[in-house]
Design an enzyme around this catalytic site. Structure first.
Site, PDB file in Angstrom:
ATOM      1  N   HIS A 206       0.625  -1.326   0.081  1.00 53.78           N
ATOM      2  CA  HIS A 206      -0.039   0.049  -0.003  1.00 53.78           C
ATOM      3  C   HIS A 206       0.752   1.263  -0.094  1.00 53.78           C
ATOM      4  CE1 HIS A 206       1.090  -0.260   4.185  1.00 53.78           C
ATOM      5  NE2 HIS A 206       0.575   1.120   4.435  1.00 53.78           N
TER       6      HIS A 206
HETATM    7  C1  UD1 Z   1      -1.920   5.449   6.020  1.00 56.39           C
HETATM    8  C2  UD1 Z   1      -0.503   5.877   6.665  1.00 56.39           C
HETATM    9  C3  UD1 Z   1       0.390   4.734   6.433  1.00 56.39           C
HETATM   10  C4  UD1 Z   1      -0.056   3.357   7.006  1.00 56.39           C
HETATM   11  C5  UD1 Z   1      -1.412   2.910   6.487  1.00 56.39           C
HETATM   12  C6  UD1 Z   1      -1.794   1.745   6.923  1.00 56.39           C
HETATM   13  C7  UD1 Z   1      -0.446   8.312   6.557  1.00 56.39           C
HETATM   14  C8  UD1 Z   1       0.536   9.414   5.846  1.00 56.39           C
HETATM   15  N1  UD1 Z   1      -0.093   7.072   6.002  1.00 56.39           N
HETATM   16  O1  UD1 Z   1      -1.806   5.114   4.686  1.00 56.39           O
HETATM   17  O2  UD1 Z   1       1.518   5.096   7.036  1.00 56.39           O
HETATM   18  O3  UD1 Z   1       0.854   2.491   6.794  1.00 56.39           O
HETATM   19  O4  UD1 Z   1      -2.325   4.120   6.696  1.00 56.39           O
HETATM   20  O5  UD1 Z   1      -2.963   1.152   6.165  1.00 56.39           O
HETATM   21  O6  UD1 Z   1      -0.750   8.683   7.679  1.00 56.39           O
HETATM   22  N2  UD1 Z   1      -9.011   4.443   2.049  1.00 56.39           N
HETATM   23  C9  UD1 Z   1     -10.330   3.832   1.899  1.00 56.39           C
HETATM   24  N3  UD1 Z   1     -10.922   3.726   3.071  1.00 56.39           N
HETATM   25  C10 UD1 Z   1     -10.290   3.939   4.329  1.00 56.39           C
HETATM   26  C11 UD1 Z   1      -8.889   4.395   4.271  1.00 56.39           C
HETATM   27  C12 UD1 Z   1      -8.168   4.881   3.248  1.00 56.39           C
HETATM   28  O7  UD1 Z   1     -10.978   3.768   0.747  1.00 56.39           O
HETATM   29  O8  UD1 Z   1     -10.847   3.221   5.327  1.00 56.39           O
HETATM   30  C13 UD1 Z   1      -8.379   5.096   0.739  1.00 56.39           C
HETATM   31  C14 UD1 Z   1      -8.863   6.425   0.239  1.00 56.39           C
HETATM   32  O9  UD1 Z   1      -8.843   6.499  -1.178  1.00 56.39           O
HETATM   33  C15 UD1 Z   1      -7.693   7.273   0.750  1.00 56.39           C
HETATM   34  C16 UD1 Z   1      -6.528   6.168   0.624  1.00 56.39           C
HETATM   35  O10 UD1 Z   1      -7.114   5.001   0.861  1.00 56.39           O
HETATM   36  O11 UD1 Z   1      -7.376   8.292  -0.146  1.00 56.39           O
HETATM   37  C17 UD1 Z   1      -5.373   6.279   1.424  1.00 56.39           C
HETATM   38  O12 UD1 Z   1      -5.537   6.464   2.809  1.00 56.39           O
HETATM   39  P1  UD1 Z   1      -4.898   7.315   3.637  1.00 56.39           P
HETATM   40  O13 UD1 Z   1      -5.266   7.249   5.232  1.00 56.39           O
HETATM   41  O14 UD1 Z   1      -4.464   8.623   3.319  1.00 56.39           O
HETATM   42  O15 UD1 Z   1      -3.330   6.657   3.783  1.00 56.39           O
HETATM   43  P2  UD1 Z   1      -2.673   4.918   3.602  1.00 56.39           P
HETATM   44  O16 UD1 Z   1      -2.413   4.789   2.326  1.00 56.39           O
HETATM   45  O17 UD1 Z   1      -4.228   4.271   4.075  1.00 56.39           O
END
Ligand code: UD1
Length: 370
Positions: A206
């Site tokens: 991811h």
């Molecule tokens: C975040 C953390 C990362 C951690 C990871 C664990 C930061 C900078 N990154 O990354 O360090 O390893 O979590 O999973 O804080 N999304 C969904 N549903 C959700 C959550 C996210 O659809 O419940 C999708 C959305 O499109 C979102 C993308 O995932 O834009 C990324 O989510 P985000 O929380 O920004 O970062 P992660 O890649 O999950």
């Protein structure tokens, strides 16, 4: 004593759960408030973990959701400030290295609240990683630094942290793992997929640097498939990665049945389901931080699909191998890992299921002077 702790993303839940339990065991001493920022919000990325880890419902849900780094960090700061002002806790506990961690630490410190950072001092020395920036900033402003290993202590001292701020307590994520290991064993989740123990690998992916670029993501997927032509690779896919796979038109590269070799996509799994699957895996492939630690304790070979790790102790004292993200690096790391034995890990010091108790002991000593 009023303590407020913060969760936001999937890897935060298993770090805070044992701390809540340890505080609860000394109940009359502490009044605990749990805040969920809502950085992760899907049922499979959040709510199911509360059930698996038997965590209490959050007292506050900030509902910040997704966004750019600036938007997400700012939204958490704006929404947690009134909560902190309303409670004025004696201590704010933040864990890990995600945007919610930094945002809450920063807001709390600016209100002159005392902040403790759990999992302090980990460093990848890679400033292109958003998490590295979060770690550095959070550690710099925190009053109490709880570390998982002595290398983290050294990093903090080198950066000028006062020695009396740093407490080597062990690994709270491993507290959760050890407390749930028997439950996960009984679940035997591999049966749900109809696969034999030891016959399959698992994969998580991811990191933006691995999944946001079409060429890189395609190369990683194709290399894994080529390196293990006879092995099923179960891939619980993170929502970020799922979006990219669809966008880049890569869906045809996966196998459509767990009965056939290749990479098999499943929805993100719950804590117990994934722990259960990993317990009996031949190999784990990942770019996550926590899995490098969990596989070390499970004694399962781990191939980390990154150029660096902030958790080098999992390489020196565990089952982890840094593969990098090139075809040749991944190929040779998988080959080596497949020829290594499972169940032969050494446990890093204090990864023994009692880290949260040590954290609470430090808190009692510092704040309650009992
Ligand atoms: C975040 C953390 C990362 C951690 C990871 C664990 C930061 C900078 N990154 O990354 O360090 O390893 O979590 O999973 O804080 N999304 C969904 N549903 C959700 C959550 C996210 O659809 O419940 C999708 C959305 O499109 C979102 C993308 O995932 O834009 C990324 O989510 P985000 O929380 O920004 O970062 P992660 O890649 O999950």
């Amino acid at each position: 004593m009023k303590i407020l702790s913060v969760v936001g993303t999937r890897p935060n839940f298993m770090k805070v759960a044992p701390i809540i339990k340890a505080l609860d065991r000394k109940r009359p001493l502490f009044q605990h408030t749990l805040v969920h920022t809502g950085q992760h919000y899907d049922e499979r990325m959040s709510a199911s973990f509360f059930e698996d880890l038997k965590m209490p419902k959050p007292d506050f849900e900030l509902g910040v959701g997704s966004g750019s780094h600036a938007q997400q960090t700012a939204a958490v700061m704006t929404k947690i400030e009134p909560v902190l002002l309303g409670i004025m806790p004696d201590l704010v506990i933040v864990v890990g290295d995600v945007n919610s961690t930094l945002a809450c630490a920063l807001t709390a410190r600016k209100l002159n609240l005392t902040v403790a950072h759990v999992e302090a001092g980990l460093r990848s020395f890679d400033m292109t990683m958003p998490e590295e920036i979060n770690r550095l900033c959070t550690d710099t402003i925190s009053d109490i630094l709880f570390t998982t290993d002595v290398l983290a202590n050294e990093n903090l001292y080198r950066e000028g942290a006062a020695k009396d701020k740093v407490h080597f307590v062990g690994n709270v994520m491993i507290d959760s793992l050890l407390s749930q290991i028997k439950v996960a064993e009984r679940l035997a989740f591999h049966n749900t997929l109809g696969v034999q123990p030891g016959s399959y690998a698992t994969l998580t992916l991811h990191r933006p640097s691995n999944v946001d670029d079409a060429t890189k993501l395609t190369e990683i997927i194709d290399t894994i498939s080529a390196a293990m032509p006879d092995i099923l690779v179960v891939f619980p896919i993170h929502p970020r990665t799922r979006k990219r796979v669809d966008e880049f038109g890569l869906t045809g590269r996966f196998t459509d049945s767990p009965a056939k070799p290749g990479i098999f996509l499943v929805e993100p799994l719950g804590y117990l389901e994934f722990l259960s699957l990993n317990q009996r895996a031949r190999l784990v492939l990942t770019d996550s931080g926590g899995l490098q630690e969990e596989t070390t304790i499970l004694g399962i070979p781990c191939v980390t699909l990154r150029e660096n790790t902030e958790r080098p102790i999992t390489v020196t004292d565990g089952t982890n191998r840094l593969a990098g993200t090139t075809r040749s690096g991944i190929m040779s790391a998988i080959k080596e890992a497949l020829s290594s034995k499972t169940g032969s890990a050494r446990h890093p010091e204090k990864w023994d299921g009692h880290a949260a108790e040590r954290i609470v002991d430090v808190i009692v000593e510092q704040f309650l002077q009992l």
